[in-house]
Design an enzyme around this catalytic site. Sequence first.
Site, short mmCIF file in Angstrom:
data_model
loop_
_atom_site.label_atom_id
_atom_site.label_comp_id
_atom_site.label_asym_id
_atom_site.label_seq_id
_atom_site.Cartn_x
_atom_site.Cartn_y
_atom_site.Cartn_z
N SER A 8 0.85 -1.19 0.00
CA SER A 8 0.00 0.00 0.00
C SER A 8 0.88 1.23 0.00
CB SER A 8 -0.88 -0.01 1.26
OG SER A 8 -1.26 1.31 1.58
N HIS A 33 -1.38 -1.47 -4.22
CA HIS A 33 -2.61 -1.12 -3.50
C HIS A 33 -2.62 0.41 -3.30
CE1 HIS A 33 -5.94 -2.02 -0.68
NE2 HIS A 33 -5.47 -1.01 0.04
N ASP A 35 -4.66 3.56 -1.78
CA ASP A 35 -5.70 3.97 -0.83
C ASP A 35 -6.17 5.38 -1.15
OD1 ASP A 35 -5.91 1.74 1.08
OD2 ASP A 35 -3.77 2.14 1.37
N GLY A 142 -8.27 4.34 7.37
CA GLY A 142 -7.85 5.73 7.52
C GLY A 142 -6.35 5.94 7.60
N ASP A 175 -6.42 -6.30 4.90
CA ASP A 175 -5.79 -4.98 4.82
C ASP A 175 -5.73 -4.34 6.21
OD1 ASP A 175 -4.93 -2.46 4.13
OD2 ASP A 175 -6.66 -1.96 2.88
C1 DX5 Z 1 -5.89 1.85 5.81
C2 DX5 Z 1 -5.51 1.39 4.43
C3 DX5 Z 1 -4.44 0.37 4.40
C4 DX5 Z 1 -3.14 0.81 5.01
C5 DX5 Z 1 -2.37 -0.42 5.39
O1 DX5 Z 1 -7.09 2.54 5.75
O2 DX5 Z 1 -6.64 0.83 3.76
O3 DX5 Z 1 -4.24 -0.09 3.05
O4 DX5 Z 1 -2.38 1.61 4.17
O5 DX5 Z 1 -1.23 -0.04 6.08
P1 DX5 Z 1 -0.60 -0.96 7.20
O6 DX5 Z 1 -0.17 -2.24 6.53
O7 DX5 Z 1 0.55 -0.16 7.71
O8 DX5 Z 1 -1.65 -1.19 8.25
ZN ZN Z 2 -6.28 -0.15 1.80
#
Ligand code: DX5
Ligand code: ZN
Length: 218
Positions: A8, A33, A35, A142, A175
């Site tokens: 992500s 990914h 966001d 978030g 996720d």
């Molecule tokens: C949070 C996002 C995630 C996030 C994951 O709202 O949807 O994709 O970036 O990050 P980590 O792996 O650090 O929890």
């Molecule tokens: Zn995400």
Amino acid sequence: MKFTIAPSILAADFACLTKEIEKIHKIPDSQVHLDIMDGHFVPNISIGPCVVKNLRRMTDLPFDVHLMIDNPENFFSQFKDAGANYITFHIEQAHEPLPLINKLKKLGIKPGIAIKPSTSLDKVEYLLPQIDVLLVMSVEPGFSGQKFINSSLKKIERLREIKESKKLNFQISVDGGINDKTGETAIKAGADILVMGNYFFKNPFELVQSEIEKLRKK
Ligand code: DX5
Ligand code: ZN
């Protein structure tokens, strides 16, 4: 163990995205990914279609766009034009999800549905035959860098049961708070795709790469 890694880029260094995307390239069976946050559905703002479009020039890897915005359907076309392959919207934001799924399919996009940690599988079970991905949020949406919520594993196990008993093809994505340890438990529970933010981008790349290889050999 077989699984897809979806780093992500929310946790990446935005001042050198080319270098960050290069890291993803070095991981076999990976996708990007992305966001997307609007400050309404979640208390954070991230990137929009123009950043996604610029990133598209850097890579042929699949783009997995995770919409955390109000009225997600208003942006389907823009993200399609920006190069999305998968678009996932939140069930909590969709009063009528089926037309949205069909709209994505018509655009040639693989549809996904995301559920927050507090959302029950009952809300999405009837949609599973229609989608490509069910994304289980294992943190509150978030922010990157939060702790994995263990109760998500039950949802993943249940999804695998449904998938096997009904012979469905959707992929189970997880996720939030994924690292080598939580990633392994999630795969054992039935996850097909591990979204990784902090763990992937904030650790030395060689370490992450070798931990992913180790997991794949198990
Ligand atoms: C949070 C996002 C995630 C996030 C994951 O709202 O949807 O994709 O970036 O990050 P980590 O792996 O650090 O929890
Ligand atoms: Zn995400």
